[in-house]
Design a protein around this motif. Structure first.
Motif, mmCIF file in Angstrom:
data_model
loop_
_atom_site.group_PDB
_atom_site.id
_atom_site.type_symbol
_atom_site.label_atom_id
_atom_site.label_comp_id
_atom_site.label_asym_id
_atom_site.label_seq_id
_atom_site.Cartn_x
_atom_site.Cartn_y
_atom_site.Cartn_z
ATOM 1 N N TRP A 125 0.813 -1.222 0.000
ATOM 2 C CA TRP A 125 0.000 0.000 0.000
ATOM 3 C C TRP A 125 0.847 1.273 0.000
ATOM 4 O O TRP A 125 0.339 2.369 0.239
ATOM 5 N N HIS A 126 2.144 1.123 -0.293
ATOM 6 C CA HIS A 126 3.014 2.304 -0.259
ATOM 7 C C HIS A 126 2.625 3.331 -1.320
ATOM 8 O O HIS A 126 2.625 3.010 -2.505
ATOM 9 N N ARG A 127 2.287 4.545 -0.899
ATOM 10 C CA ARG A 127 2.058 5.701 -1.797
ATOM 11 C C ARG A 127 1.258 5.350 -3.049
ATOM 12 O O ARG A 127 1.768 5.412 -4.160
ATOM 13 N N MET A 128 0.007 5.023 -2.848
ATOM 14 C CA MET A 128 -0.842 4.660 -3.980
ATOM 15 C C MET A 128 -1.348 5.886 -4.746
ATOM 16 O O MET A 128 -1.714 5.778 -5.909
ATOM 17 N N GLY A 129 -1.384 7.028 -4.096
ATOM 18 C CA GLY A 129 -1.953 8.224 -4.735
ATOM 19 C C GLY A 129 -1.003 8.886 -5.729
ATOM 20 O O GLY A 129 0.173 8.538 -5.803
ATOM 21 N N TYR A 130 -1.563 9.828 -6.488
ATOM 22 C CA TYR A 130 -0.767 10.552 -7.480
ATOM 23 C C TYR A 130 0.241 11.494 -6.834
ATOM 24 O O TYR A 130 1.319 11.715 -7.350
ATOM 25 N N SER A 131 -0.163 12.086 -5.696
ATOM 26 C CA SER A 131 0.704 13.122 -5.125
ATOM 27 C C SER A 131 1.044 12.810 -3.675
ATOM 28 O O SER A 131 0.442 11.948 -3.036
ATOM 29 N N PHE A 132 2.028 13.516 -3.168
ATOM 30 C CA PHE A 132 2.405 13.416 -1.761
ATOM 31 C C PHE A 132 1.401 14.228 -0.928
ATOM 32 O O PHE A 132 0.560 14.933 -1.485
ATOM 33 N N SER A 133 1.501 14.140 0.389
ATOM 34 C CA SER A 133 0.480 14.767 1.217
ATOM 35 C C SER A 133 0.521 16.297 1.111
ATOM 36 O O SER A 133 -0.450 16.959 1.434
ATOM 37 N N LYS A 135 0.558 17.712 -1.649
ATOM 38 C CA LYS A 135 -0.005 17.873 -3.005
ATOM 39 C C LYS A 135 1.067 17.936 -4.094
ATOM 40 O O LYS A 135 0.750 18.130 -5.264
ATOM 41 N N ARG A 329 6.711 6.797 -7.675
ATOM 42 C CA ARG A 329 7.023 6.887 -6.242
ATOM 43 C C ARG A 329 8.004 5.797 -5.830
ATOM 44 O O ARG A 329 8.802 5.988 -4.908
#
Lengths: 485, 485
Positions: A125-133, A135, A329
């Motif tokens: 589940w490491h960094r699944m999103g497009y951006s870091f927290s 943004k 990422r």
């Protein structure tokens, strides 16, 4: 008698209890301050260690994502060129000596020696999103480390500069061309809408041309050798590639164009103590670096640009988003871990290793070719290196070999046909084919074979005998020497 | 008495020795068939487990590359939107409901449940070179798994097709545009050298336009809505983006242009059982998929194109090399591991999870908006799904909401001002601003908050009271409900 027996029982019991205590402490004592009891990560760790333990005779290695052999158990060895067999122990006598590609395997032994500090375990589940927290698409921690690496190496000014991460210098080079040439740019005083001229100095890295021509943009056009450019109109916009140290010849090039209508993209991927004295921290408007030539991880597509102007920075950043939606990422995490090892102890360890390895290779090559009247090498100019705090010669990534005999107009072919050595043609770099580039940054095996073949070739210069079966004799001897080591 | 004492000594000794044996087996017996004794990988595994164990109240998580807090020990929690505090336990009452970006966090719980199978440990020396041992830039093992995933899902024909890996669909979309438009192409019968027209169907994903206009190529030009294109000249080359399911409205679009002068790029990133019934395996000339919408790993920039024509394949591959020199080996390794989990048991587990999660969300949203006369949703057309072997409705990644009241011309603003919900404007998709896109694939927290805010908004439709302090009342209640769970 019974007493004696009894006391021996007591002694045995005491010993056994002591052993018990020792074992209990070893087995269960970890949680209390020693080793963490691994759970979900254990499987991945075991897989990695199993693969790393596959025996490949020091001439290859197995990878986690390698092809699984017939036995279905684990990936097999991937051998260095000229080695084969299931454990890479077999020397392939008639193999080609690969001195073409720039795979920086010369640093592989460094990372094998730093296995524990450089490994990363990536959770599902490491960094699944497009951006870091925050943004952003770039890890703050990675950016911090990049600045630190430059401080440590003393090779670039990063204070007050912007940093953009890209998928290797390849990605950033086009980003910079786009950013500096786009018609919305105010980097140029000219109001001309004609495409900007992209120029280079011969010999130059072929990708600049391939890439610039490939994209067929209305904003820029590859014009080749800058010295041939007709600047009579006065408003022509020029974007110049400056490679320092240069690929292929290692020269510390400088921009030829100055003034309000010109901009330079400094490709500084080889500007590390591995390859060159560092006379001063580079402080150019747009500089490109890569993890490939710093840590040796060409496969981790990650580089960065250091940029003075905010508007240019914004456009380069925009390019990385529009073309790739940011940089993987996984690659950023890995780069972070590797740079952490690089900066440990002020970079002494990796730069010492890189310099020593490359300098040794360079000196061996110089010695070999110094016996030759047929082949010459680029000059070796020592400079004061602020990193090592001493005057030192270069230890270049590539040898830029020239065939001096009049009839040897195709130096690539000479090396290929007479020594089974495959370099890269001079014409690929916009130069004469009398030149050929030989990569010195590959594995030790590749370098050893290259050097050996060149030694053979040079030793034959005064030899009037017909040139048959060169390789058969030499490679057998070579193999014998290798196995004696 | 001595006898008794002696036999009790013997008993104690026997017991102690038995304990010794048991402990020794536990401590050193692993190598013989049990657990492997970890060495260099242990540190990375421990780091990952430590970070995963950082308590974030179920409303956030810590990452290996997160910023290290003041205590200097380990990275802190990164909280879901609307949650804060060092352990993410604090609900931020007046926060914005983020329904804008397409971060596919809805699959995060799946990967947390499959921690052991999905973790990878990357050695410091893993794949340092530019290419794999077969000289390719794409892992054969990954390509094999991609074909298997499509077989399992039954969503695309891959037999006899070429596959290229790119840095996400973003990268491949431009590669396909370049490949299909380049003047050297023989895909078009036309000998015209005018730029190819890039067309879309409204509403469409904004990146097609941004990217095509950004590169300003002489070979292609973004022309917007295909139905407005003047084709009177007869030789105009058309490249059409077909998004199926469509982003934003989930429709299974089909190409509008046929014939020798047209080509289609099928963006099929949402064509998985998570989001849509799969009526039949897609079999288009050029199809683009991504790991982002299949496994939820948007941050791992990796997608692939499935291509019929060899010449087009060669050009798309060339694009990935010229622009990025291949795709990060780290991302390829991770994708391989994740796809291995996906194909286990015929894909049942992940597709069941994805479909159930998304269908539940969709039904909740439908129920909420069914009570409204002010807002409407795209139609919900069931189709026979070959994967689940039943007729099923869609479970779309996005809601395409329309404001039905005449005065609500700016639907984005309505949701923003009256519900503190931030979607994406209709005009971003080439449509009227009477539409707004709401992302349903984000974290469960994001969806819960979105649904809650919309419920509140809808429940006020018949309410004539002045609309003050909506959020204050609702979010407190919401927080109470959350903490009761």
């Amino acid at each position: 008698m019974a007493k004696l027996q009894q006391s021996s029982y007591v002694l045995c019991l005491a010993f056994s209890v002591a052993v018990n205590l020792y074992l209990i402490l070893n087995l269960y004592g970890h949680g209390a301050g020693g080793q963490w009891e691994l759970s979900w990560s254990r499987r991945a760790a075991e897989e990695a260690e199993h693969v790393a333990a596959v025996p490949c005779s020091g001439h290859g290695r197995a990878y986690l994502d390698g092809l699984v052999l017939d036995d279905g158990k684990q990936p097999g060895c991937e051998c260095n060129s000229c080695f084969g067999g299931s454990d890479c122990s077999q020397f392939l006598t008639d193999c080609e000596s690969n001195a073409d590609g720039g795979d920086p395997y010369f640093l592989e032994p460094f990372w094998m020696e730093h296995a524990s500090e450089s490994a990363i375990l990536v959770a599902g589940w490491h960094r699944m999103g497009y951006s870091f927290s925050d943004k952003s698409y770039i890890s703050q921690e990675l950016e911090r480390l990049i600045r630190k690496v430059h401080d440590v190496a003393g090779n670039a000014v990063t204070q007050g500069r912007y940093i953009v991460i890209g998928a290797g210098s390849t990605h950033l080079i086009n980003a910079a061309v786009q950013a500096l040439s786009s018609s919305s740019t105010d980097n140029f005083n000219s109001s001309s809408s004609s495409p900007a001229s992209i120029v280079v100095t011969i010999p130059y890295y072929a990708l600049y041309e391939t890439q610039t021509e490939y994209f067929q943009s209305v904003n820029y056009k590859f014009e080749g050798d800058g010295s041939l450019l007709n600047l009579s109109s006065g408003t022509k916009r020029v974007i110049e590639f400056v490679t320092a140290p240069n690929n292929p010849d290692g020269k510390l090039n400088k921009a030829n164009f100055q003034g309000p209508n010109s901009a330079a993209i400094y490709d500084r991927v080889y500007y590390w103590p591995h390859f060159t004295p560092i006379p001063t921290p580079a402080n150019d408007d747009v500089m490109v670096f890569s993890i490939s030539k710093l840590t040796g991880h060409a496969g981790t597509r990650l580089g960065w640009a250091v940029i003075k102007d905010e508007a240019v920075y914004q456009r380069i950043l925009q390019h990385t988003l529009i073309s790739n939606l940011g940089i993987s990422r996984d690659a950023q995490l890995r780069a972070m871990k590797l740079l952490n090892v690089v900066v440990e102890g002020g970079g002494k360890e990796i730069f010492e290793f890189g310099y020593t390895t490359m300098r040794k290779r360079w000196e061996k090559l110089k010695n070999t070719l110094s016996l030759s009247n047929r082949f010459s090498l680029q000059k070796d100019e020592p400079l004061f290196c602020t990193f090592f705090q001493k005057r030192r010669g270069p230890s270049p990534a590539y040898a830029w070999v020239k065939c001096e005999r009049e009839e040897d107009v195709d130096c690539y072919k000479v090396l290929q046909e007479e020594a089974n050595v495959y370099g890269r043609r001079g014409s690929v770099f916009g130069a004469e084919d009398r030149y050929v580039r030989l990569a010195l940054i590959r594995s030790q095996d590749d370098f050893d074979i290259l050097l050996h073949r060149l030694n053979q070739l040079v030793s034959k210069e005064d030899d009037s005998q017909p040139q048959t079966s060169i390789n058969n004799v030499t490679t057998h001897e070579f193999l014998r020497r290798k196995s004696r080591k």
